[in-house]
Design a protein around this motif. Structure first.
Motif, PDB file in Angstrom:
ATOM      1  N   ILE A 160     -26.966 -50.369 -18.798  1.00 21.84           N
ATOM      2  CA  ILE A 160     -27.404 -51.182 -17.657  1.00 21.84           C
ATOM      3  C   ILE A 160     -26.558 -50.887 -16.425  1.00 21.84           C
ATOM      4  N   ILE A 161     -25.294 -50.487 -16.656  1.00 22.13           N
ATOM      5  CA  ILE A 161     -24.425 -50.135 -15.529  1.00 22.13           C
ATOM      6  C   ILE A 161     -24.969 -48.887 -14.844  1.00 22.13           C
ATOM      7  N   TYR A 162     -25.404 -47.920 -15.654  1.00 25.48           N
ATOM      8  CA  TYR A 162     -26.032 -46.729 -15.072  1.00 25.48           C
ATOM      9  C   TYR A 162     -27.255 -47.125 -14.253  1.00 25.48           C
ATOM     10  N   GLY A 163     -28.014 -48.071 -14.787  1.00 25.62           N
ATOM     11  CA  GLY A 163     -29.221 -48.517 -14.093  1.00 25.62           C
ATOM     12  C   GLY A 163     -28.899 -49.136 -12.750  1.00 25.62           C
ATOM     13  N   ILE A 164     -27.929 -50.034 -12.745  1.00 23.22           N
ATOM     14  CA  ILE A 164     -27.555 -50.714 -11.503  1.00 23.22           C
ATOM     15  C   ILE A 164     -26.996 -49.708 -10.506  1.00 23.22           C
ATOM     16  N   TRP A 165     -26.149 -48.842 -11.005  1.00 24.33           N
ATOM     17  CA  TRP A 165     -25.577 -47.814 -10.141  1.00 24.33           C
ATOM     18  C   TRP A 165     -26.677 -46.943  -9.558  1.00 24.33           C
ATOM     19  N   GLY A 166     -27.636 -46.564 -10.397  1.00 22.09           N
ATOM     20  CA  GLY A 166     -28.753 -45.745  -9.935  1.00 22.09           C
ATOM     21  C   GLY A 166     -29.555 -46.444  -8.861  1.00 22.09           C
ATOM     22  N   LEU A 167     -29.807 -47.741  -9.084  1.00 20.83           N
ATOM     23  CA  LEU A 167     -30.658 -48.484  -8.157  1.00 20.83           C
ATOM     24  C   LEU A 167     -29.961 -48.718  -6.819  1.00 20.83           C
ATOM     25  N   PHE A 168     -28.679 -49.097  -6.877  1.00 22.37           N
ATOM     26  CA  PHE A 168     -28.025 -49.513  -5.646  1.00 22.37           C
ATOM     27  C   PHE A 168     -27.303 -48.384  -4.910  1.00 22.37           C
ATOM     28  N   ILE A 169     -26.881 -47.356  -5.622  1.00 21.64           N
ATOM     29  CA  ILE A 169     -26.136 -46.283  -4.957  1.00 21.64           C
ATOM     30  C   ILE A 169     -26.993 -45.021  -4.819  1.00 21.64           C
ATOM     31  N   LEU A 170     -27.547 -44.563  -5.948  1.00 21.30           N
ATOM     32  CA  LEU A 170     -28.264 -43.290  -5.910  1.00 21.30           C
ATOM     33  C   LEU A 170     -29.620 -43.401  -5.222  1.00 21.30           C
ATOM     34  N   ALA A 171     -30.344 -44.505  -5.462  1.00 21.12           N
ATOM     35  CA  ALA A 171     -31.697 -44.604  -4.909  1.00 21.12           C
ATOM     36  C   ALA A 171     -31.699 -44.508  -3.379  1.00 21.12           C
ATOM     37  N   PRO A 172     -30.838 -45.263  -2.668  1.00 20.40           N
ATOM     38  CA  PRO A 172     -30.832 -45.106  -1.206  1.00 20.40           C
ATOM     39  C   PRO A 172     -30.434 -43.696  -0.775  1.00 20.40           C
ATOM     40  N   LEU A 173     -29.484 -43.097  -1.505  1.00 27.70           N
ATOM     41  CA  LEU A 173     -29.065 -41.732  -1.190  1.00 27.70           C
ATOM     42  C   LEU A 173     -30.239 -40.769  -1.361  1.00 27.70           C
ATOM     43  N   PHE A 174     -30.973 -40.953  -2.459  1.00 26.18           N
ATOM     44  CA  PHE A 174     -32.153 -40.128  -2.715  1.00 26.18           C
ATOM     45  C   PHE A 174     -33.181 -40.299  -1.617  1.00 26.18           C
ATOM     46  N   GLN A 175     -33.423 -41.571  -1.255  1.00 29.69           N
ATOM     47  CA  GLN A 175     -34.485 -41.832  -0.287  1.00 29.69           C
ATOM     48  C   GLN A 175     -34.156 -41.252   1.078  1.00 29.69           C
ATOM     49  N   ARG A 176     -32.891 -41.395   1.488  1.00 32.70           N
ATOM     50  CA  ARG A 176     -32.543 -41.001   2.854  1.00 32.70           C
ATOM     51  C   ARG A 176     -32.200 -39.529   2.986  1.00 32.70           C
ATOM     52  N   THR A 177     -31.573 -38.963   1.962  1.00 36.18           N
ATOM     53  CA  THR A 177     -31.065 -37.605   2.127  1.00 36.18           C
ATOM     54  C   THR A 177     -31.733 -36.595   1.199  1.00 36.18           C
ATOM     55  N   ILE A 178     -31.605 -36.814  -0.090  1.00 42.83           N
ATOM     56  CA  ILE A 178     -31.983 -35.768  -1.034  1.00 42.83           C
ATOM     57  C   ILE A 178     -33.486 -35.522  -1.059  1.00 42.83           C
ATOM     58  N   GLU A 179     -34.282 -36.604  -1.149  1.00 42.68           N
ATOM     59  CA  GLU A 179     -35.721 -36.399  -1.270  1.00 42.68           C
ATOM     60  C   GLU A 179     -36.370 -35.817  -0.015  1.00 42.68           C
ATOM     61  N   PRO A 180     -36.004 -36.307   1.203  1.00 45.08           N
ATOM     62  CA  PRO A 180     -36.586 -35.646   2.379  1.00 45.08           C
ATOM     63  C   PRO A 180     -36.276 -34.147   2.399  1.00 45.08           C
TER      64      PRO A 180
ATOM     65  N   PHE B 153     -22.520 -37.316 -24.599  1.00 45.14           N
ATOM     66  CA  PHE B 153     -22.842 -37.133 -26.019  1.00 45.14           C
ATOM     67  C   PHE B 153     -22.894 -35.654 -26.366  1.00 45.14           C
ATOM     68  N   ILE B 154     -23.680 -34.919 -25.565  1.00 43.47           N
ATOM     69  CA  ILE B 154     -23.846 -33.500 -25.865  1.00 43.47           C
ATOM     70  C   ILE B 154     -22.508 -32.784 -25.708  1.00 43.47           C
ATOM     71  N   THR B 155     -21.773 -33.126 -24.631  1.00 49.61           N
ATOM     72  CA  THR B 155     -20.487 -32.457 -24.410  1.00 49.61           C
ATOM     73  C   THR B 155     -19.538 -32.691 -25.580  1.00 49.61           C
TER      74      THR B 155
ATOM     75  N   LEU C 210     -17.316 -41.928 -20.408  1.00 46.22           N
ATOM     76  CA  LEU C 210     -18.654 -42.009 -19.813  1.00 46.22           C
ATOM     77  C   LEU C 210     -19.672 -42.483 -20.835  1.00 46.22           C
ATOM     78  N   ALA C 211     -19.461 -42.066 -22.094  1.00 45.35           N
ATOM     79  CA  ALA C 211     -20.399 -42.457 -23.151  1.00 45.35           C
ATOM     80  C   ALA C 211     -20.300 -43.941 -23.436  1.00 45.35           C
ATOM     81  N   ALA C 212     -19.153 -44.535 -23.108  1.00 43.73           N
ATOM     82  CA  ALA C 212     -18.955 -45.944 -23.420  1.00 43.73           C
ATOM     83  C   ALA C 212     -19.512 -46.865 -22.338  1.00 43.73           C
ATOM     84  N   VAL C 213     -19.912 -46.286 -21.193  1.00 47.82           N
ATOM     85  CA  VAL C 213     -20.459 -47.127 -20.128  1.00 47.82           C
ATOM     86  C   VAL C 213     -21.819 -47.668 -20.573  1.00 47.82           C
ATOM     87  N   PRO C 214     -22.033 -48.984 -20.525  1.00 44.60           N
ATOM     88  CA  PRO C 214     -23.318 -49.544 -20.948  1.00 44.60           C
ATOM     89  C   PRO C 214     -24.452 -49.029 -20.068  1.00 44.60           C
TER      90      PRO C 214
END
Lengths: 348, 327
Positions: B134-154, B193-195, B128-132
């Motif tokens: 920007i990959i986290y960013g893209i994943w956050g934008l395309f996968i997590l953001a819609p999930l947040f908007q539709r489910t978690i945040e409401p 890192f912490i782990t 996980l530490a080796a993942v660049p």
């Protein structure tokens, strides 16, 4: 041990020869940097030009502000900006500018069930949304203008550019022209947005609007088409509904009097005419008047001559509008008058 | 015949060590000293360059630069408050998520997990530490953001929003993109890192200590809390500091998901910005001396912030150590 050393030696020899080849290829290439707004068409032109002449054009779409900075610092052969520099700024930096191609900025929305061209806005409503005064999609002003469109009772997520941008400049220029309230925000490539989220580049705004339900953004028309975003129609200065198209951009450009514009400083937003697209913008190329390397300058101008001549069809395919012929003639005349080498001889 | 070669051998050894002490050691000493000095020089150079670059802005705005909330390129009025607070809040969220998670994970891996699957899990976490970023960013934008908007945040808005005090943190329209998502992504990014650090230091606790505690009848929790943790407190805090340093400076992933808006908001769901995200967004585009200088000024503020955070961390650590020794 010995074997691996030999291998290493061979690899480095290969790398060296590859590097020297690469530099040899780069020597003839021209480089530019700037606006993201015309990037799709510049990239296409560069590809076609390379196929035809073997000369590559390396364009970094870093944004207009960056383009201005880079050409001033002389790190690129030409800069590109959607925000024209004023004649004073040009003189100060020893630059000349010319318009290259025109395009439209379009509002894009992401609402379930709303297709491209289904919604429409007035400049005033857009300004109110971007000022944060209109907050809901079912605001009476939007509903009154969009009868028959199902508008949800949800908040409008405003998306704007997070970087400095000529698209922002032209967009803000238009909003300022149609809404007196906008003056407190002002007009520039980067502004202090009263509301909303920022995306980096036309690409970033497209991605955010595509991602975020209930959002609205503004992008260059080609980006809306490429990303299949639902663009909206506009009510123009004459009160007519227009769609973004080559015709409506040309109609807006028809009013433009480039001959009177000193240093080609001209902004095409909010033009009169029943068919004029209100958020039309020209995009500009910046080059140094005094060229220390006239050969490179010649390559640059040759490239743009080719674009003016052969690039029209490609531009229209991407929903950009080529400059009219008389403007092209004017620009070519300015080149021979203004762009000189260190001995004072015209480059072309 | 027999003694001769051995003599020779001894004499070569003598000469070698003689040359070694005469030249090798001093040269090695000088070399390592030069490395140490170089680090200090680079650090000093960075501070100097930042100060020099930020000077035009600092001269105009003065110390108020740090607590001014305005960021207006049109009127050329800049202040660091919004990105500074954004940086601190996202890092705080990241720590709130990352630290307990990492602690639990490291503990599980060293104390509870069956031996057969310890190594695979540990390797997965290190990957996980080796993942660049920007990959986290893209994943956050395309996968997590819609999930947040539709489910978690409401869900957050309807459940926590009406509460007094903390309700203010969860109000406004669900956009998906915002401080909370940025903090969450950061938390996931610092987790490996912490782990990794915590796991290493937990493993460094002598088995004898654990066994004697168990022998005295201590439960697993008591062994962890009273024996393992006090033994390697320094390492644990070090790991947390490492993660915090990364969270404060992370750029690309945050730029993708934070919304890049210069607004102060009490809600964690609102878009904001951090210092590094602002720099990434605006640096190439900034025209005018004050604008550029203000951006460099932001860099200086981040530098000072990181410095203080690390200094405080170090201080806490020393204090803790002193107490342990006294006890």
């Amino acid at each position: 041990m010995l074997k691996s050393l030999v291998k290493l030696g061979r690899a480095s020899l290969f790398a060296l020869s590859a590097a020297s080849l690469a530099t040899a290829a780069n020597a003839a290439d021209v480089s530019g940097a700037g606006a993201t707004f015309p990037y799709p068409i510049y990239a296409k032109w560069a590809e076609a030009y390379k196929a035809k002449t073997g000369i590559g054009m390396n364009y970094q779409s870093i944004g207009s502000g960056g383009g201005i900075k880079q050409i001033k610092a002389n790190t690129v052969d030409f800069g590109a900006s959607d925000k024209p520099l004023t004649p004073e700024e040009l003189n100060e930096a020893g630059l000349m500018q010319f318009p290259m191609v025109m395009g439209a900025i379009v509002p894009v929305v992401n609402l379930p069930g709303v297709k491209p061209g289904e919604m429409k806005f007035t400049g005033k409503i857009l300004a109110e949304i971007y000022l944060g005064h209109i907050k809901q999609w079912n605001d009476p002003q939007i509903v009154a203008l969009n009868k028959g469109v199902k508008l949800p009772n949800s908040a409008i997520t405003v998306v704007h550019r997070s970087d400095g941008s000529g698209t922002t400049f032209n967009f803000a220029y238009y909003l300022n022209a149609v809404d007196s309230d906008w003056s407190k925000v002002g007009v520039d490539t980067a502004i202090e947005w009263p509301t909303g989220l920022g995306g980096k580049g036309n690409e970033g705004v497209s991605a955010l609007v595509g991602q975020t339900q209930g959002s609205i953004g503004y992008v260059e028309y080609a980006y809306a088409l490429q990303n299949k975003l639902a663009y909206a129609d506009m009510i123009n200065r004459d009160g007519k509904t227009v769609s973004p198209s080559v015709e409506s951009i040309q109609a807006a450009a028809a009013n433009a009097d480039w001959a009177k514009a000193s240093g080609y400083y001209l902004i095409l937003a909010d033009q009169p005419g029943a068919k004029s697209w209100p958020m039309t913008a020209a995009t500009f190329i910046l080059v140094h008047k005094m060229q220390a390397k006239p050969d490179v300058a010649k390559e640059v101008l040759n490239f743009f001559t080719w674009c003016y001549g052969e690039g029209d069809k490609m531009a229209e395919d991407l929903a950009y509008v080529p400059m009219p012929n008389n403007v092209v003639q004017m620009v070519k005349k300015s080149w021979s008058e203004e762009i000189k080498d260190s001995a004072g001889k015209p480059v072309l | 015949m027999y003694e001769n070669p051995s003599d020779q051998n001894q004499s070569t050894q003598m000469t070698r060590s003689h040359i070694g002490t005469r030249f090798g050691d001093p040269i090695f000493q000088m070399l390592t000293f030069a490395f140490a000095i170089m680090v200090l020089l680079i650090l000093g150079g960075v501070i100097l360059t930042l100060c020099e670059g930020a000077w035009p802005a600092l001269r105009v705005f003065g110390p108020a630069f740090v607590w001014t909330a305005s960021w207006n390129p049109v009127t050329k009025n800049f202040g660091a408050l919004v990105p500074l607070i954004g940086t601190m809040i996202t890092a705080l969220i990241a720590m709130l998520i990352g630290v307990p998670f990492s602690f639990g994970l490291a503990l599980f891996l060293t104390e509870i997990c069956p031996h057969g699957i310890r190594q695979p899990i540990a390797i997965a976490i290190e990957l996980l530490a080796a993942v660049p970023s920007i990959i986290y960013g893209i994943w956050g934008l395309f996968i997590l953001a819609p999930l947040f908007q539709r489910t978690i945040e409401p869900l957050l808005i309807s459940s926590l929003g009406p509460l007094p005090l903390i309700g203010a943190l969860f109000q406004g329209p669900p956009i998906g993109i915002g401080m909370l998502l940025a903090g969450l992504i950061l938390g996931l990014m610092v987790l490996p890192f912490i782990t990794a650090v915590m796991r290493e230091v937990f493993l460094s606790v002598p088995q004898v200590l654990r066994e004697s505690a168990y022998g005295l009848g201590a439960t697993r929790w008591e062994v962890t809390w009273r024996v393992v943790l006090p033994y390697c407190r320094t390492g644990v805090v070090g790991g947390i500091m490492l993660g915090l340093g990364r969270a404060l400076g992370e750029t690309m992933a945050v730029t993708f998901v934070i919304g890049n808006a210069h607004h102060l908001s009490t809600s964690l769901l609102a878009p904001g910005t951090t210092i590094s995200a602002t720099l990434a967004n605006e640096f190439t585009e900034a025209d005018g001396e004050i604008y550029t200088a203000s951006l460099i000024g932001l860099g200086l503020v981040l530098f000072v912030l990181t410095f203080f955070v690390l200094a405080i961390g170090k201080r806490l650590l020393l204090g803790a150590q002193a107490r342990t020794t006294l006890a």
